[in-house]
Motif scaffolding. Structure first.
Motif, PDB file in Angstrom:
ATOM      1  N   UNK A 113       0.779  -1.231   0.000  1.00  0.00           N
ATOM      2  CA  UNK A 113       0.000   0.000   0.000  1.00  0.00           C
ATOM      3  C   UNK A 113       0.809   1.278   0.000  1.00  0.00           C
ATOM      4  N   UNK A 114       2.112   1.189  -0.235  1.00  0.00           N
ATOM      5  CA  UNK A 114       2.954   2.393  -0.259  1.00  0.00           C
ATOM      6  C   UNK A 114       3.263   2.861  -1.681  1.00  0.00           C
ATOM      7  N   UNK A 117       1.042   5.257  -4.044  1.00  0.00           N
ATOM      8  CA  UNK A 117       1.020   6.652  -3.608  1.00  0.00           C
ATOM      9  C   UNK A 117       2.360   7.338  -3.877  1.00  0.00           C
ATOM     10  N   UNK A 118       3.441   6.592  -3.718  1.00  0.00           N
ATOM     11  CA  UNK A 118       4.750   7.169  -4.063  1.00  0.00           C
ATOM     12  C   UNK A 118       4.818   7.441  -5.560  1.00  0.00           C
ATOM     13  N   UNK A 120       2.396   8.310  -7.404  1.00  0.00           N
ATOM     14  CA  UNK A 120       1.662   9.565  -7.642  1.00  0.00           C
ATOM     15  C   UNK A 120       2.590  10.753  -7.424  1.00  0.00           C
ATOM     16  N   UNK A 121       3.360  10.706  -6.347  1.00  0.00           N
ATOM     17  CA  UNK A 121       4.308  11.799  -6.095  1.00  0.00           C
ATOM     18  C   UNK A 121       5.330  11.923  -7.212  1.00  0.00           C
ATOM     19  N   UNK A 148      -4.825   2.615   1.955  1.00  0.00           N
ATOM     20  CA  UNK A 148      -4.017   3.621   1.253  1.00  0.00           C
ATOM     21  C   UNK A 148      -4.103   3.456  -0.261  1.00  0.00           C
ATOM     22  N   UNK A 151      -7.019   5.453  -1.224  1.00  0.00           N
ATOM     23  CA  UNK A 151      -6.615   6.870  -1.200  1.00  0.00           C
ATOM     24  C   UNK A 151      -5.954   7.221  -2.527  1.00  0.00           C
ATOM     25  N   UNK A 152      -5.031   6.354  -2.940  1.00  0.00           N
ATOM     26  CA  UNK A 152      -4.281   6.625  -4.170  1.00  0.00           C
ATOM     27  C   UNK A 152      -5.188   6.574  -5.403  1.00  0.00           C
ATOM     28  N   UNK A 155      -7.044   9.866  -5.351  1.00  0.00           N
ATOM     29  CA  UNK A 155      -6.205  11.039  -5.604  1.00  0.00           C
ATOM     30  C   UNK A 155      -5.741  11.098  -7.055  1.00  0.00           C
TER      31      UNK A 155
ATOM     32  N   UNK B  56      -6.122  12.296   3.501  1.00  0.00           N
ATOM     33  CA  UNK B  56      -5.483  10.983   3.280  1.00  0.00           C
ATOM     34  C   UNK B  56      -4.014  11.092   3.683  1.00  0.00           C
ATOM     35  N   UNK B  58      -1.797   8.919   4.879  1.00  0.00           N
ATOM     36  CA  UNK B  58      -0.802   7.939   4.422  1.00  0.00           C
ATOM     37  C   UNK B  58      -0.290   8.332   3.044  1.00  0.00           C
ATOM     38  N   UNK B  59      -1.223   8.637   2.166  1.00  0.00           N
ATOM     39  CA  UNK B  59      -0.825   9.031   0.808  1.00  0.00           C
ATOM     40  C   UNK B  59      -0.105  10.378   0.806  1.00  0.00           C
ATOM     41  N   UNK B  62       3.472   9.374   1.454  1.00  0.00           N
ATOM     42  CA  UNK B  62       4.039   8.606   0.339  1.00  0.00           C
ATOM     43  C   UNK B  62       4.215   9.474  -0.903  1.00  0.00           C
ATOM     44  N   UNK B  63       3.222  10.309  -1.203  1.00  0.00           N
ATOM     45  CA  UNK B  63       3.337  11.182  -2.378  1.00  0.00           C
ATOM     46  C   UNK B  63       4.485  12.169  -2.189  1.00  0.00           C
ATOM     47  N   UNK B  64       4.657  12.647  -0.957  1.00  0.00           N
ATOM     48  CA  UNK B  64       5.794  13.549  -0.686  1.00  0.00           C
ATOM     49  C   UNK B  64       7.107  12.818  -0.941  1.00  0.00           C
ATOM     50  N   UNK B  66       7.513  10.423  -3.088  1.00  0.00           N
ATOM     51  CA  UNK B  66       7.636  10.359  -4.546  1.00  0.00           C
ATOM     52  C   UNK B  66       8.207  11.643  -5.116  1.00  0.00           C
ATOM     53  N   UNK B  67       7.774  12.776  -4.576  1.00  0.00           N
ATOM     54  CA  UNK B  67       8.338  14.058  -5.005  1.00  0.00           C
ATOM     55  C   UNK B  67       9.827  14.140  -4.653  1.00  0.00           C
ATOM     56  N   UNK B  94       8.887   5.070   3.647  1.00  0.00           N
ATOM     57  CA  UNK B  94       8.961   5.899   2.443  1.00  0.00           C
ATOM     58  C   UNK B  94      10.009   7.015   2.541  1.00  0.00           C
TER      59      UNK B  94
END
Lengths: 224, 305
Positions: A113-114, A117-118, A120-121, A148, A151-152, A155, B56, B58-59, B62-64, B66-67, B94
């Motif tokens: 679940x990680x 979302x990563x 997406x970043x 999560x 969530x992704x 998003x 959200x 958790x995301x 994780x999205x941070x 990814x950035x 992450x």
């Protein structure tokens, strides 16, 4: 050095790894997809694994990375002999990929679940950089039990990320019935398609598609 | 005397972010539906680099990450429990495991949001985060210190937590990231005040002949200055979060000396009363007077050989 490898080579490389922690069923269900992705879709340079010009692949589910490792070896990211040291003290390959040890691994994963979302970043980062490179994230059907992941899904659909593709490998290991995932993802703002996850041509055709305004979901069904 | 200044640090994110995002194109801001009202101007000026993911968390983390993988410096903000406790595994996997840099700014320290109940309290944040190897932890005592410490540390490549509080000390100190500040020198004991506890500590120690060290960077902890400045055989640690989080660092820094250590902070209790921040301080013995009573009692205890 780029190894002249075909699909049989990759399967032979997979057999080099030994041990009880290889997540065998998990590894085999992703094999055709990861091979097709690296053989025909992704842009990358094994000599410069972090090149800005590469497409990004995130093995979100992390489990069963032997197929991933075998493909990376086949494409020249590291020597196939490394697979013989799978899970050993002196090896770089373990039960889940570590991006700081494995050339070509974008993200260290394992806990479910990680990765999506990563991804997406990463897709947002590429959008800020005005890059046309793509991000592919592979998740498992069991992984979709994680909150999560939803969530992704929400998003990415809302952010209109055309550079993101999520490959959902459905090997029917989820304890919970997922229902029609393509319909669910479409309703979340993705463009979705369901394919046979063993058919290399279907995989290829699905992965080269990009919707200009929406992220792409490819549900790759793996028959029992 | 300590003064409560309503959300000054939190509101300072607006001018700080406007300035940092303007200066440094690598910076991005990731929010989870908290403080968008404060940051409206930042969101409007930098729509590409400020992302509100929604509720959200958790995301959000994780999205941070990814950035950060794409070379950006993410600045992530929400309330303390939703930044530290809910996505704790995302921080570990992450950012820490990937070895990525990023900035995590919380609002609502310990029981700042006293009437909201335990779901909105965050006294465990520092104890939890110091268990993440490589996580830097900054506890500013004033808005000016937050500004200065953030600018010093935000781009240093490590994950860094900034613990904002409604409580502020009466005056800022000269603070250097990673360093203790010597506020006063004495001979009988050493008191370490963390972040917004300094005002109350200075009032509490009054005429006592003690050294006061001021800590705004909890991790990495400045063992060198503590070792050089420590006086007397008693070390009193006064922390604004669950008491004792920094004790391991103190024992390690002073392992070559016989010292007695007293930790004063938020006790490990379920806090189910409402009321004000000040009422919590009074009930928990964390007023200047309560701190003085505990320090003097500790200093008067006979040492058993």
């Amino acid at each position: 050095m780029q190894v002249q490898a075909n699909f049989d080579t990759v399967k032979r490389f997979m057999s080099l790894a030994t041990g009880d922690e290889k997540h065998e069923p998990s590894a085999h269900s992703t094999l055709d997809i990861i091979w097709t992705l690296y053989d025909r879709v992704l842009r990358f340079d094994p000599q410069n694994p972090r090149s800005e010009e590469r497409d990004r692949f995130v093995l979100s589910k992390g489990h069963g990375p032997i197929a991933f490792f075998a493909v990376l070896a086949a494409k020249g990211f590291f020597p196939p002999e490394e697979l013989k040291r799978f899970g050993t003290w002196d090896g770089i390959l373990g039960g889940h990929p570590d991006r700081n040890q494995v050339p070509g691994a974008e993200v260290s994963t394992g806990s479910l679940g990680h990765g999506l979302s990563m991804a997406i970043g990463m897709a947002l980062g590429l959008r800020i950089k005005r890059s046309d490179r793509r991000v592919f994230a592979l998740i498992g059907d069991g992984e979709t039990n994680e909150g999560s992941i939803w969530e992704a899904f929400l998003l990415a659909g809302n952010l209109h990320l055309p550079n993101l593709t999520c490959i959902l490998v459905n090997n029917h290991s989820s304890t919970r019935d997922l229902g029609d995932m393509a319909a669910k993802l479409t309703s979340f703002g993705w463009t979705s398609t369901t394919i046979n996850g063993r058919d290399h041509e279907q995989i290829y055709q699905a992965l080269i598609q990009q919707d200009p305004t929406r992220p792409t979901a490819v549900i790759a069904d793996i028959a029992h | 005397m300590s003064v409560a200044i309503e959300q000054r640090m939190r509101h300072h994110m607006k001018p700080l972010f406007l300035d940092i995002l303007g200066r440094d194109p690598r910076t991005t801001v990731v929010l989870a539906d908290i403080s968008e009202d404060i940051l409206t101007d930042v969101i409007e000026r930098y729509p590409d680099r400020v992302i509100n993911v929604g509720i959200m968390e958790q995301t959000m983390i994780s999205a941070a990450a990814g950035l950060a993988l794409e070379g950006f410096i993410p600045i992530v903000h929400t309330l303390t429990p939703f930044l530290v406790e809910r996505p704790y595994e995302q921080l570990k996997d992450d950012f820490i495991y990937q070895r990525l840099g990023g900035n995590f700014i919380s609002s609502g320290a310990s029981y700042d949001y006293s009437i909201q109940g335990m779901t909105h309290h965050g006294p465990a944040d520092v104890a939890l985060l110091r268990n993440l190897p490589g996580m830097q932890i900054v506890v500013p005592g004033t808005t000016e210190e937050f500004d200065s410490l953030f600018r010093q540390a935000y781009a240093n490549g490590a994950p860094t937590y900034y613990r904002l509080s409604t409580e502020e000390n009466p005056a800022p100190q000269d603070t250097t990231f990673g360093k203790l500040t010597v506020v006063q020198r004495g001979t009988q004991a050493t008191v370490i005040a963390v972040g917004p506890m300094l005002g109350r500590v200075l009032e509490a120690v009054g005429d006592l002949d003690v050294t006061v060290l001021y800590c705004t960077t909890v991790a990495p902890f400045d063992a060198e200055t503590l070792h050089a400045e420590q006086r007397g055989d008693a070390v009193i640690l006064v922390e604004p979060y669950y008491e004792g989080a920094l004790v391991p660092e103190i024992t390690a820094a002073l392992e070559d000396r016989p010292v007695r250590i007293k930790a004063i902070g938020v006790p490990h209790q379920i806090l189910s009363r409402y009321g004000t921040y000040q009422q919590h301080n009074e009930a928990l013995g964390l007023t200047a007077r309560g701190i003085r009573d505990r320090i003097t009692r500790f200093l008067q205890q006979p040492t058993r050989q």
